[in-house]
Design a protein around this motif. Structure first.
Motif, short mmCIF file in Angstrom:
data_model
loop_
_atom_site.label_atom_id
_atom_site.label_comp_id
_atom_site.label_asym_id
_atom_site.label_seq_id
_atom_site.Cartn_x
_atom_site.Cartn_y
_atom_site.Cartn_z
N LEU A 1 -8.11 -1.94 27.30
CA LEU A 1 -9.81 -0.21 27.75
C LEU A 1 -8.97 0.52 28.45
N ALA A 2 -8.53 -0.21 29.75
CA ALA A 2 -8.27 0.62 30.63
C ALA A 2 -7.21 1.53 31.07
N LEU A 3 -6.59 0.44 30.20
CA LEU A 3 -5.45 1.77 29.92
C LEU A 3 -5.61 3.37 28.67
N LEU A 4 -6.46 2.52 27.83
CA LEU A 4 -7.02 3.78 26.93
C LEU A 4 -7.79 4.62 27.63
N ALA A 5 -9.26 4.50 28.89
CA ALA A 5 -10.18 4.79 29.56
C ALA A 5 -8.58 5.96 30.61
N MET A 6 -7.35 5.28 30.77
CA MET A 6 -6.21 5.92 32.14
C MET A 6 -5.81 7.56 30.72
N ALA A 7 -5.69 7.04 29.64
CA ALA A 7 -5.00 8.57 28.79
C ALA A 7 -5.98 9.33 27.78
N LEU A 8 -6.92 8.44 28.86
CA LEU A 8 -8.11 9.90 28.09
C LEU A 8 -8.59 10.54 29.24
N SER A 9 -8.76 10.64 30.23
CA SER A 9 -8.57 10.58 31.59
C SER A 9 -8.38 12.11 31.71
N VAL A 10 -6.19 11.44 31.17
CA VAL A 10 -5.49 12.94 31.22
C VAL A 10 -5.29 13.36 30.46
N VAL A 11 -6.44 13.42 29.33
CA VAL A 11 -6.33 13.96 28.67
C VAL A 11 -7.56 14.79 28.56
N LEU A 12 -8.35 14.65 28.87
CA LEU A 12 -9.85 15.06 29.06
C LEU A 12 -9.89 16.24 30.48
N THR A 13 -9.20 16.20 31.49
CA THR A 13 -8.63 16.77 32.52
C THR A 13 -7.64 17.77 31.96
N ARG A 14 -6.34 17.27 31.15
CA ARG A 14 -5.80 18.43 30.75
C ARG A 14 -6.49 19.57 30.01
#
Length: 86
Positions: free
Chosen positions: A54-67
């Motif tokens: 879940l933490a890895l998915l949240a980090m990936a989502l953070s990168v995608v949403l920020t970009r």
């Protein structure tokens, strides 16, 4: 290659000045949630596999949403510059 990175960094900083709450939520909020999820699993003897996933998915989502937000902000700047005066 470095000019593109500098432009993206400048756009991110400009977006952070224009929309600080949105930038903090997407850029720092999701990683903080990921850290809390992993620490909760450690302290409560929960399954670390699920918390880490879940933490890895949240980090990936953070990168995608920020970009995405940076791209949206850059597009808004361009369309505002091209729009006729109102």
């Amino acid at each position: 290659m470095t000019d593109d990175l500098t432009d993206e960094r400048a756009a991110f900083l400009a977006m952070a000045r224009a929309f600080p709450l949105r930038t903090c939520l997407f850029t720092f909020g999701l990683p903080a949630f990921a850290l809390l999820q992993v620490s909760s699993g450690l302290f409560n003897d929960g399954p670390l596999v699920f918390g880490t996933f879940l933490a890895l998915l949240a980090m990936a989502l953070s990168v995608v949403l920020t970009r995405y937000q940076v791209a949206r902000y850059r597009r808004q700047i361009v369309t505002d510059a091209l729009a006729p005066d109102r």
